[in-house]
Motif scaffolding. Sequence first.
Motif, PDB file in Angstrom:
ATOM      1  N   ARG A  97     -12.248  -0.407  -6.209  1.00 39.62           N
ATOM      2  CA  ARG A  97     -11.385  -1.076  -7.184  1.00 39.62           C
ATOM      3  C   ARG A  97     -10.414  -0.066  -7.804  1.00 39.62           C
ATOM      4  O   ARG A  97      -9.237  -0.377  -8.035  1.00 39.62           O
ATOM      5  N   HIS A 134      -7.733   0.675  -5.314  1.00 40.84           N
ATOM      6  CA  HIS A 134      -6.839  -0.482  -5.215  1.00 40.84           C
ATOM      7  C   HIS A 134      -5.892  -0.557  -6.413  1.00 40.84           C
ATOM      8  O   HIS A 134      -4.705  -0.881  -6.263  1.00 40.84           O
ATOM      9  N   HIS A 135      -6.408  -0.224  -7.588  1.00 43.85           N
ATOM     10  CA  HIS A 135      -5.559  -0.188  -8.784  1.00 43.85           C
ATOM     11  C   HIS A 135      -4.495   0.903  -8.643  1.00 43.85           C
ATOM     12  O   HIS A 135      -3.346   0.727  -9.076  1.00 43.85           O
ATOM     13  N   PRO A 193      -1.925  -0.530  -5.198  1.00 47.15           N
ATOM     14  CA  PRO A 193      -2.007  -1.991  -5.062  1.00 47.15           C
ATOM     15  C   PRO A 193      -1.274  -2.536  -3.840  1.00 47.15           C
ATOM     16  O   PRO A 193      -1.573  -3.641  -3.379  1.00 47.15           O
ATOM     17  N   CYS A 250      -2.450  -2.435   2.116  1.00 43.68           N
ATOM     18  CA  CYS A 250      -3.176  -3.600   2.621  1.00 43.68           C
ATOM     19  C   CYS A 250      -4.597  -3.266   3.074  1.00 43.68           C
ATOM     20  O   CYS A 250      -5.511  -4.088   2.940  1.00 43.68           O
ATOM     21  N   ALA A 306      -6.822  -3.058   0.030  1.00 45.88           N
ATOM     22  CA  ALA A 306      -7.149  -4.426  -0.380  1.00 45.88           C
ATOM     23  C   ALA A 306      -8.150  -5.053   0.585  1.00 45.88           C
ATOM     24  O   ALA A 306      -9.078  -5.769   0.168  1.00 45.88           O
ATOM     25  N   LEU A 337      -8.084 -12.315  -2.151  1.00 44.95           N
ATOM     26  CA  LEU A 337      -7.521 -10.992  -1.865  1.00 44.95           C
ATOM     27  C   LEU A 337      -7.113 -10.875  -0.402  1.00 44.95           C
ATOM     28  O   LEU A 337      -6.003 -10.421  -0.081  1.00 44.95           O
ATOM     29  N   THR A 366      -3.350 -10.686   1.485  1.00 45.54           N
ATOM     30  CA  THR A 366      -3.035  -9.449   2.195  1.00 45.54           C
ATOM     31  C   THR A 366      -2.706  -9.659   3.667  1.00 45.54           C
ATOM     32  O   THR A 366      -1.778  -9.041   4.208  1.00 45.54           O
TER      33      THR A 366
END
Length: 400
Positions: free
Chosen positions: A203, A206-207, A210, A213, A216, A261, A265
């Motif tokens: 996470r 991903h933050h 963002p 792909c 994600a 998600l 993506t």
Amino acid sequence: MDALLRELAPQVTAALTRRVGDFARAEDAVQEALIQAAEQWPREGVPANPRGWLLAVAQRRATDALRSDIARRKREEQLQEEEAPPPERDDSLLLLFMCCHPSLTPSSSVALTLRAVGGLSTTEIARAYFVPEATMAQRISRAKATIKRSNVAFAMPDAAERDARVVAVLHVLYLIFNEGYASSEGDELLRTDLSREAIRLTRGVHHLLPGDCEVAGLLALMLLTDARREARTGASGELIPLDEQDRTLWDRALIEEGVALISETLPKQRPGPYQLQAAIAAVHDEAASAGDTDWPQIVALYEVLEELADNPMVTLNRAIAVAMVEGPSAALAMLEPLDQDARVREHHRLAAVRAHLHEKSGDLERASELYLRAAERTTSKPEQDYLRTKLAALTGRVTR
């Protein structure tokens, strides 16, 4: 207590690395602090601030080591003068990217991060890599020495360098999650502390990125897989296969998050391996029952995945899906080349999948032989118990 120490270890290592500027020395000091905690806490109780306790003990160990090294006197003085970071600061993500430094080979980066951030033992990492434990121990030691020589700054790399490390970072997180979701050894199938830590770190990545792909995709894969956790074991901790799980126990919130998600993506570009695996997981999770699973779609996704990933486990999983569409004979033929693949020919999963396929084809004697072989090769007690249960059921049918 073991779970608490495993959770705190990477945080304390990261905090101490920031303070002493020497990753290898910091990790050694933290390992000593963990040993002291394992001996002292059962007798005296867990301290009110276990993270602070570990950090204080580890810093004393690091300081003692520095004092014994005259050539590093200047660093000791900096350590004594440096102001401590905020107590709740978590530098695990920085530690993760540091371990994936380009001065290391990809395999060394993964091994070092699994050890320093994931908290896996050398034995567990060696098993994940299909190499002897002594080989893996040497690899980790060399990686630590390389980090030390390169004087890597303990700071998040710039955008270009960060992007160069993402592939190794994602592979590390994937392995940590897998070890937590299906432990390769021991009495417990699940090691929730590892899978949760992998999700937390993913996470964070991903933050940070963002628009990536595959980041994600990996997060979606973890969420969709972890959603089934409560249904994967029975009351006594026994393994329950996917087609027998109580789907009312699946975490619908995680499934919805993961599906959203990966749905967002997938259309953006040609999907990578993590996105494809997430898409496969989504097909399973969205099926109301095992019988409603869209197996032709899963076969198609595995075919694309196999083109991208040279991984015998992908072939094993595709064979299971093919058996659901074309029958066990077609699936068994797919597995024949794996007998020449040193990575998997002695692995318990190859024997277990073959046993399953022979059982489906009606060859119960061959299935029994292979279930026994698989049970003898696995080091996970829940998997071993499951395979022996299958063997016992078949033996009764063979002798009747």
